[in-house]
Structure formats: C-alpha cells, structure tokens
Design a protein around this motif. Structure first.
Motif, PDB file in Angstrom:
ATOM      1  N   LEU A  16       0.821  -1.210   0.000  1.00 10.19           N
ATOM      2  CA  LEU A  16       0.000   0.000   0.000  1.00 10.19           C
ATOM      3  C   LEU A  16       0.856   1.261   0.000  1.00 10.19           C
ATOM      4  O   LEU A  16       0.515   2.272  -0.633  1.00 10.19           O
ATOM      5  N   TYR A  17       1.982   1.213   0.706  1.00 10.51           N
ATOM      6  CA  TYR A  17       2.884   2.367   0.697  1.00 10.51           C
ATOM      7  C   TYR A  17       3.481   2.566  -0.701  1.00 10.51           C
ATOM      8  O   TYR A  17       3.616   3.698  -1.181  1.00 10.51           O
ATOM      9  N   PHE A  18       3.837   1.461  -1.344  1.00  7.16           N
ATOM     10  CA  PHE A  18       4.327   1.540  -2.721  1.00  7.16           C
ATOM     11  C   PHE A  18       3.261   2.145  -3.634  1.00  7.16           C
ATOM     12  O   PHE A  18       3.553   2.942  -4.535  1.00  7.16           O
ATOM     13  N   MET A  19       2.006   1.773  -3.389  1.00  5.59           N
ATOM     14  CA  MET A  19       0.918   2.327  -4.172  1.00  5.59           C
ATOM     15  C   MET A  19       0.824   3.840  -3.989  1.00  5.59           C
ATOM     16  O   MET A  19       0.590   4.586  -4.942  1.00  5.59           O
ATOM     17  N   LEU A  20       0.995   4.307  -2.748  1.00  2.70           N
ATOM     18  CA  LEU A  20       0.962   5.748  -2.501  1.00  2.70           C
ATOM     19  C   LEU A  20       2.050   6.475  -3.277  1.00  2.70           C
ATOM     20  O   LEU A  20       1.820   7.535  -3.866  1.00  2.70           O
ATOM     21  N   ASN A  21       3.249   5.911  -3.274  1.00  2.53           N
ATOM     22  CA  ASN A  21       4.352   6.535  -4.013  1.00  2.53           C
ATOM     23  C   ASN A  21       4.071   6.529  -5.512  1.00  2.53           C
ATOM     24  O   ASN A  21       4.293   7.525  -6.210  1.00  2.53           O
ATOM     25  N   GLN A  22       3.606   5.403  -6.011  1.00  7.47           N
ATOM     26  CA  GLN A  22       3.304   5.327  -7.436  1.00  7.47           C
ATOM     27  C   GLN A  22       2.125   6.216  -7.798  1.00  7.47           C
ATOM     28  O   GLN A  22       2.065   6.766  -8.910  1.00  7.47           O
ATOM     29  N   LEU A  23       1.215   6.387  -6.865  1.00  6.37           N
ATOM     30  CA  LEU A  23       0.080   7.263  -7.111  1.00  6.37           C
ATOM     31  C   LEU A  23       0.542   8.706  -7.287  1.00  6.37           C
ATOM     32  O   LEU A  23       0.040   9.438  -8.149  1.00  6.37           O
ATOM     33  N   LYS A  24       1.511   9.102  -6.487  1.00  4.79           N
ATOM     34  CA  LYS A  24       2.065  10.446  -6.610  1.00  4.79           C
ATOM     35  C   LYS A  24       2.742  10.631  -7.973  1.00  4.79           C
ATOM     36  O   LYS A  24       2.604  11.663  -8.633  1.00  4.79           O
ATOM     37  N   ILE A  25       3.473   9.593  -8.389  1.00  2.60           N
ATOM     38  CA  ILE A  25       4.131   9.650  -9.699  1.00  2.60           C
ATOM     39  C   ILE A  25       3.090   9.685 -10.814  1.00  2.60           C
ATOM     40  O   ILE A  25       3.208  10.453 -11.775  1.00  2.60           O
ATOM     41  N   LEU A  26       2.071   8.851 -10.679  1.00 11.54           N
ATOM     42  CA  LEU A  26       1.008   8.814 -11.684  1.00 11.54           C
ATOM     43  C   LEU A  26       0.305  10.165 -11.772  1.00 11.54           C
ATOM     44  O   LEU A  26       0.034  10.674 -12.868  1.00 11.54           O
ATOM     45  N   GLU A  27       0.022  10.745 -10.625  1.00 11.39           N
ATOM     46  CA  GLU A  27      -0.633  12.046 -10.588  1.00 11.39           C
ATOM     47  C   GLU A  27       0.217  13.107 -11.266  1.00 11.39           C
ATOM     48  O   GLU A  27      -0.268  13.924 -12.059  1.00 11.39           O
ATOM     49  N   GLY A  28       1.531  13.078 -10.971  1.00 10.07           N
ATOM     50  CA  GLY A  28       2.433  14.036 -11.603  1.00 10.07           C
ATOM     51  C   GLY A  28       2.527  13.824 -13.101  1.00 10.07           C
ATOM     52  O   GLY A  28       2.536  14.796 -13.875  1.00 10.07           O
TER      53      GLY A  28
END
Length: 975
Positions: free
Chosen positions: A724-736
């Motif tokens: 889930l933490y990895f998902m949060l980081n990837q979510l930030k990248i995806l959003e950017g």
C-alpha cells in the motif's frame, strides 16, 4: 592676403585645379558602403525644371553659406597651399577617389571659423580652387556693394557679374559654372514662386528671354558674346531685384533679399548643407564638430528662409535618408529625436503657423496635380518607406529591436500627416482622434503583415507536405503556431505600446486565416483516422494557444477581444464522444486486472530491496499503459474526459486498497470477551464457577478459523503494508505524470484553470486517503493480532496468572522483541514507527486488560504494584530501544493509562473506595468491558482495581455494595 611668390602657388595654378576637380566629378565614385533600398524615398517636391543636379545644388549651397557667413562675421580667404602640396592632393584624390583630409581639424580644442569652413568644404567635396574663387569673388562683391552686407545681395547674380571666363582655365569650365548660376536664378524666381505673378506682369517672360540670351551668349563670337552677356546681366539685375524684394514670409524671417522665391529650392539647398555633418570616410557617422557646424549653418537661415521647425524637419529627412543608405541606427535615433521635437513645437506659435502655411507646393503625379504642405512633402515619403517595411514586418526585421524606432517614426509621421489634414488653420487633431488614428495605423500593419506571413507559410507547408507523411492542415497548424509565437513574443511588446490589443488582434487574424483552410475539412469528417486525429489535435492546440493570446491582452479574467470576429473551430464536439468511449473501455480493463492480480497474490516480497507484493506492479503497469495511450491519441482532450480517466483509475486503486484490508476480517474477533468480575477471598475452596447475569466467558478459538488467522503472519501483513505504501508513491508519480502530460498537450486549457490543486487529478486525493486509512487499519490489526492472538496464551491469559511472581513479564517482552525484529526486517522505513506504534498501543491495551479484566486468577497487593511499575518500565524501554525506537513522549503517552492503573494499585483500598463513593451513579456502574481511557476517578477503573486488589476491606465493600462473588481460585501465598 600678402605673401611672396616663392612661398605661394599662383592664382592661375589654383584655377587650373578647377578643371581637375570637375573631371573628377564626372568620374564614377567608389562607394564606401553598399546602399540600402532607397526606392521611393524622394522628397515630395516639384521637380527642378532647369536640370540642376545634386552637385549643382551642393556647390550653390556652399556659396550661399559663404555669403551668409560673410555678411555677419566676415569671410576669411583660405590659405593657399604650396605647389607640392597641391600636386600631392591631386595624386591622393585620383588614387582614393576622395578629397584629401590632410587639413581636417584634429585638435581637441574648439575649432575656429577657418577650421570649420575647411571641414565643411571637405565634407561637401568642394574643390579648393572653387572655394578660393568663390570667397575672392564674394569679397570683391562686398567691396563694390557700397557698404551693403553680402547676405542682402542676390548671390548668383552678383557672382555672374563678378566672375568672368578669364577666371577659369577654359571656356568649358566657365560655361558649366555660368549655366549653374543662371539655372539657380531661374529655378528660384520663376519656376515655383511662392507669390505667383499676375497675368499682366511681363517680367516672367522677359526674364526667361534674358536667361536664354545669357546661355546663348557663350556661343557667339567673343566681342558680340561679351556685349550680349553684359546687356543681359544688366537687364536681369533690374528685374530680379524687384522680384526679390517682395514680402513672402509673413514676417517670420527678417526681410532680406529673397533670392529664391520658391521654398522648395531652398529646402534642397539646405539639405545639401546639412549633409556636411556626415563623415566622408564613414558616411554613417557624424563628424565630431557637428554641433559647431550646425551653429555655423544657422547663418544661412535668413537667406534660405529656415526656422527652427523647418530645420528640424529638414534635418530629420537628411538623417533618415542617410540611415537608409548606410543602415547606421544612430542616425535613425537622431532623426527620431528631431521629428519628435518638430511634432512638439511646430504648432506652438501663431506666427510660425502662418509662415508654415505659406510653404506649399504642387506636385504633378499619375493622379494629377497635388498641393502639398512642407510637412507633407518631407514626412509623406518617410512614412511611405516605413509603411512598406511595417506592412510585412516579420520579414523586414530579423530583430524586433530594429523595428522599434522605425515604428515610432511611423506613428509620429502618421500623427503629423493627420494633423496636416485635420488642421483648420489653428487647432491640431484631437487627442482621442489621434489615438484612434494610431490604432488604425497599427491595425493595418498587423493585418497586412499577418496575411503576408500566412501566405508564405501556406507555400512552405505545401512544399513540406510533399515530402512528409503528415496531413497538410496538421503541418500548417504547427507552422502557424510557430509563426504566431515569434510574432507575438518578438514584436508583440513593441506593437502593444502603441496598440493595447496588438497581440489579441494578431491572434485573431491567424485564427481566421487558418479557419478558412480548416472548415471544409471539418465539414467532411465522419470517422476517426490517423489524419483526422492529427488535424483535430493540431487545430485544437493552435486554437487554445491563440485564444490564450487573445485574452492575454487584458488584466481582467475572461476578457475576450474581437469576439464577434472569431468563429470557433468546434473541434471539441467531434473528439469528446470518441474519447469518452475509449476511456470507458480502458477503465473496465484496469478494474478487471485488479481482480485478477489480487486473486493470484501470495503476499511474498519481490526481493530484499522490493518488499512489496507483485500484484501492485501489475496494476500500475496496466494503468501506465492506459495513461500513455490516452495522451498519445493525438486528439484534443478536455478536462471532463481526462477527469473521467483519472476517476476511473482512482476507483480501481480504491478497490485494490479496500480488498487488501478487507481480506483480513474485523479486528474485534481477535479480542476475547472479558471474564466476569470476582473479589478477593482468603479462604481456599474448590473451584466453583460463579456466573452472574450478563457476564460470561467465551473462548475465541471456539468461534473462528484459527488456521486462516495463522496464515496472516507478521511478515505477510508487513508486505501488505509495504504494498500500500508503494501504491501511494506510485500514485504520486502517476498524478504528476498525468498533470505534466495534461499541461503539455493543453498549455492554454481554460477548463484546467478553473480547477484547484485539490481537484487535480480528480479523485486521487480520495484514493490516497483510502490507502492511508488501509495502512492505519492494517497496522492496528497487526498489533492486535500479535498481542491478542499470537501471544494470547503468554500475554492475555498467562501474564501474572497466580501472582506477579508466578508469571513474569520477561517472557512477554522477549516475544514482543522477536516480533519487533520481524517488523523492522520487513517493513519499509517510512512505515516502521507507525507499525511499531500499533504494536505498542495493542501491548498497552493488553496490559490494561490483564490488570483490569484479568479474571479470578489475578490479584495484586500494594507491594505487587512496585513490580508492576518495574514491568511497565521494561515494556516501555523495549519500544524506546535506547533512543532508536519510538520517542519517549510517544511511549509515555500511550502507556499513561496503564501507569494510572498501577498507581491505583499502590494506593490503600480505603482511598479507592472513597473515590468510588464520590462518583455519581454508584449503583449503575456498567459491569461489562469499557473502551474509553481510564482516569484516576473513573468508576469503571476504580471498581475493577478493587476487584483485583488483594485486600479484605475491598472485598467486603464489593460484597456489600455490588454483590460481586468471591474468587475460588487458589493462590499461593508466601509467608
């Protein structure tokens, strides 16, 4: 001038030099600079009918200057050079094509009159011999004038009467000289008079006849020709003197001999004098004595009818013409200064206005005769020359800074010409009308230049399209955007100073030009092809860029210029439906992939470096693939379409987070219900179960699948957290990435400007919140499972069972330490404290459970409280880990409830009873479990401390007040 013959060259030798210089004038000159385009740059003045050349005007202008100076300051004769100097001068002139500059003033001191005249002669390329002859003749005229000043005499006439053919080396040179003087008289007095003669006045015809006789006299035999010449000159004198004395200057100039009645000849002559300020060796530079030369030229103003305003306008013309020839920008700045000064001062004085009104001339052209004012004659050709460049300024100027002064000159010139037309004799053009005229002038420049640039781009794209595998309109959109960017960025700031909406106007023009090409294509679109996608994308991008420029001309938001002149492309209506359908399909595909990957997930770390599960990798791979395809479709993307994609992706990730945590079940099933309350008893009986209504003991292992829970190991739970933490980081990248790609393809999207940072990308904040909540729930679940399930027998059921000495806390701490080791080995660093914090909270809750709801097997004396205090300290030290674990303040805060309970065990039972009596609803105390934190005066806590307190007084109180049964558990008592 007195000198010896041995030291000086004879006058005849000087005269002989005239022929050499005249021959030099007939030879082609060597151009120092490649001239620029001066086509059309001609003063709007009547042509000279007598055939006077530029050289003729230059020589006459110099003679007028000498006469004007001689009439005021006296005219010095030039020093005659030695013979070898003269020969050297001839050699240098023949070799270089220029007059020698040996005597050009070089001193840093202020030059005297002789130095200045020598400099002027050199710059005007007047032969030394002719200079000497002219000065000598003027002095003779002055001596024979009966005390009259030279500048009050008719100079050409006096020179004709004073100079004879014997003063020249041959008849040819004299004839050329005499013809020039006669032509000047005829041009100045007859051809363009400012005061026309009446029809009954026969002086004009008589003069023309006399001038003809003067020209023919040289062809007659010597004696007859000399006689005719003398008679003609005498007759000419009588007529021209009467003409020259007419008042024609409205008292603006002191009345002197008006030797040239028509002002246009005076203007041409004065222009030749002004050219003396240009360095003959560097025609784009002014000589260093320019200021002194200008002061000297003022002596000619009376004869030529020059005022300060006339001078400014003449000097503007000369400077500008020289700028065009040489390309020297300093000359343009000087010209701009003088025309601005003229514009500011030209209409201030009524006397000046009256005089300027007399300076008019008629110009014959293809459309017939035109009457022009002096201002129009000078300014009109300047403006026409500048207009020609400004009407295609993107091609004319490679550097916008070079356009700036020319545009200013065009505006000032246009204003002056507008004033000339608007004048009723007194007032200037009104300020509002002047502003409108300038704006109209700028609009014409922008429109014509944009059209020329667009047509050029059409031709270039047609050629490029033959080689490139792209649609013509897609290439054209890119070309136009590049063209507009250059136009607005380089030229826009300069144009906007004169027209506040210059950039919006430019954008509007290009928009309409492109729309004319695009509309037939859009009308025929029915299916989506690669060409359609590329054209729609290019057209949409171009339109957004142009609309952004259109609105950039105002400080107010959503201000739209030229709205009525723009018809939108409407590309969005065609592309939006296609995009929404595509997004829907992609979101469904991602959601299906989430289900598939979670079903196959084993929650094993990928590697030592990647401690997350494999499912999240697969989910983001498919998400990134969908995102890249979305932004590479080459279609115009609106915010609602992109919002639909982001919402769908966010929903898929929310489903992922929810299912990861929902697979665990609820935490409440891990916590066994508390046993019933009992009180301490001294007697030892057989074990007898005591059941009170509403209180029962249930073994949790009887109600749940222990095998399923045992599969939820600490390491697997940590992998879930890491995932889930990895998902949060990837979510930030995806959003950017989404935001960057959106901004890249929609740099001027107005819809994006209506969204706040919290709304973009849509729904991702909700996805992030749900992921964080899932991490919090799993962290809490991990702690509860370790304490209440994995360590239930050792901790919840076994700690202090039968007394603090029977079951010490050391075994619990050892087990917790082992769990902490697993956590730190598996969990990612940013989540470590959060997970450890959950374990600490669960351990504190477990400790409180043992002390308050430990059942009939746990009783504590006041002495036991010291051991409990030490055990609590050991538990806290475990989580503090010598400063490398949780902060002490955090540990103290979470263990504060247990500490307060221990403090109560240290108190005398009587004090606890008093506190309990002091609380409200003494008989209504809930007998079941409580979740709220204990305080020192909490009824729930006080009652349970009394139940577990090894004290007879407490037992009696509980029996009497609450009817709580006695414990029947044997406890080993040490004596």
């Amino acid at each position: 001038m007195v000198s010896t013959a041995s030291q000086q060259v004879s006058v005849n030798e000087l005269i002989n030099d005239i022929e050499d210089d005249d021959d030099r004038e007939s030879r082609p000159k060597i151009a120092l600079y490649q001239p620029n385009d001066t086509n059309g740059l001609i003063l709007e003045l009547p042509p000279l009918k007598t055939g006077l050349t530029g050289d003729d005007l230059r020589k006459t202008a110099y003679e007028i200057l000498l006469a004007s100076i001689g009439g005021v300051r006296g005219l010095p004769l030039p020093a005659v050079k030695e013979k070898n100097q003269v020969k050297k001068s001839k050699f240098v002139r023949k070799f270089t094509g220029h007059i020698s500059h040996k005597h050009k003033h070089q001193s840093s001191q202020k030059p005297d009159l002789g130095d200045l005249l020598e400099n002027i002669r050199t710059q005007m390329e007047i032969p030394e011999a002719m200079d000497w002859l002219t000065r000598h003749s003027l002095l003779n005229v002055s001596v024979g004038s009966g005390g009259k000043r030279i500048d009050t005499l008719l100079i050409p006439l006096e020179l004709l009467c004073t100079v004879s053919h014997v003063d020249f080396p041959d008849q040819k040179a004299y004839t050329r000289w005499k013809k020039r003087q006669v032509n000047v008289l005829e041009e100045g007095l007859l051809n363009h008079p400012s005061i026309p003669m009446e029809e009954s006045d026969h002086r004009e015809s008589e003069l023309r006849t006399l001038f003809k006789e003067l020209r023919e006299a040289e062809g007659l035999p010597s004696a007859l020709g000399s006689a005719q010449r003398s008679e003609s000159l005498m007759a000419v004198r009588n007529i021209v003197l009467s003409l020259a004395k007419r008042v024609s200057r409205e008292d603006q100039i002191e009345e002197v001999c008006h030797w040239a009645d028509g002002y246009h000849l005076n203007i041409l002559l004065y222009g030749k004098l002004l050219c003396a300020v240009f360095d003959i060796l560097d025609e784009g530079k002014l000589v260093k004595d320019t200021d002194e030369i200008m002061e000297l030229l003022k002596f000619s103003w009376k004869i030529l009818g020059i005022t300060q305003n006339v001078h400014d306008l003449c000097y503007t013309w000369v400077l500008f013409h020289q700028f065009v020839l040489t390309g020297e920008e300093d000359l343009l700045r000087h010209a701009l200064f003088h025309i601005k000064r003229f514009s500011a001062n030209s209409q201030q004085s009524p006397q000046e206005r009256s005089y300027m009104k007399t300076l008019r001339s008629c110009k014959e052209g293809a459309d017939g005769s035109r009457e022009l004012t002096f201002v129009e004659s000078v300014v009109l050709p300047i403006k026409q020359w500048v207009d020609k460049r400004m009407e295609d300024y993107t091609t004319s100027f490679t550097n916008a800074s070079k356009m700036d002064p020319l545009l200013t000159l065009a505006v000032v010139s246009g204003t002056l010409l507008g004033d000339e037309k608007a004048q009723s004799g007194i007032t200037r053009m009104e300020s509002a009308a002047e502003t409108d005229a300038v704006a109209k002038q700028l609009e014409n420049y922008i429109t014509s230049s944009a059209k020329a640039a667009f047509n050029k781009a059409l031709q270039e794209v047609h050629i490029k399209c033959e080689k490139a595998n792209e649609h013509f309109l897609a290439l054209l959109a890119v070309a136009i955007q590049t063209l507009v960017k250059k136009d607005t960025e380089e030229f826009g700031p300069i144009l906007s100073r004169w027209h506040p909406h210059a950039v919006p106007l430019c954008a509007t023009l290009y928009h309409n030009f492109y729309h004319q090409q695009l509309k037939p294509f859009l009308d025929g679109v029915s299916i989506l092809t690669d060409d359609v996608a590329s054209v729609l994308s290019g057209a949409y991008s171009l339109e957004q860029y142009l609309m952004g420029l259109n609105m950039s001309g105002s400080t107010e938001r959503d201000t739209f210029f030229y709205k009525d002149e723009i018809e939108p492309f409407k590309v969005e209506e065609i592309s939006t439906t296609l995009m929404m359908h595509w997004v829907s399909m992609q979101v469904t595909r991602v959601s299906e992939w989430v289900d598939r990957t979670l079903q196959q997930e084993k929650w094993e770390p990928l590697s030592n470096q990647q401690q997350h599960g494999v499912s999240i990798i697969e989910v983001f791979r498919i998400i990134e693939e969908a995102t890249e395809q979305f932004f590479s479709l080459k279609l115009p993307i609106h915010f609602p379409v992109m919002k639909s994609l982001a919402t769908g992706l966010g929903n898929a990730l929310q489903i992922y987070s929810s299912r990861v945590v929902n697979q665990l079940g609820v935490k409440e099933v891990l916590i066994p219900p508390p046993p019933g309350l009992t009180r301490y008893g001294k007697e030892v009986f057989n074990i007898k179960k005591f059941t009170k209504k509403g209180i029962s003991y249930i073994n949790p292992s009887d109600t749940r699948n222990s095998g399923q829970l045992n599969l939820l190991s600490v390491s697997k739970l940590c992998v879930r957290l890491n995932t889930l933490y990895f998902m949060l980081n990837q979510l930030k990248i995806l959003e950017g990435n989404i935001k960057d790609l959106w901004l890249k393809i929609q740099p001027h999207n107005n819809n994006l400007g209506d969204t706040s940072d919290t709304e973009f990308p849509p729904n991702f904040d909700l996805t992030r919140k749900l992921a964080n909540d899932s991490i919090e729930r799993i962290s809490e679940f991990l702690g509860i499972k370790v304490v209440f399930w994995d360590l239930r027998d050792l901790f919840i059921d076994g700690l202090y069972k039968g007394g603090v000495s029977e079951s010490e806390i050391s075994n619990v701490i050892t087990s917790l330490d082992s769990v902490l080791g697993q956590i730190c080995e598996t969990i990612v660093e940013p989540l470590r404290n959060q997970v450890v914090l959950g374990l600490l909270r669960a351990s504190s809750d477990g400790m409180a459970r043992v002390l308050l709801d430990g059942g009939p097997t746990r009783f504590f004396s006041q002495e036991d409280a010291l051991v409990l205090e030490e055990d609590l300290g050991a538990l806290k030290e475990l989580f503090e880990a010598d400063g490398e674990g949780l902060q002490r303040e955090v540990v103290d805060n979470l263990s504060s409830r247990v500490k307060k309970i221990v403090e109560l065990y240290k108190m005398d039972a009587r004090l606890i009873i008093e506190r309990l009596r002091g609380t409200s609803n003494l008989h209504m105390i809930e007998m079941g479990p409580r979740k709220d934190l204990a305080t020192e005066n909490d009824e729930y806590t006080l009652l349970r401390v009394l139940c577990h307190k090894m004290d007879s007084e407490a037992s009696a109180f509980l029996k009497k007040q609450y009817k709580i049964p006695k414990s029947h558990h044997k406890r080993k008592v040490e004596t």
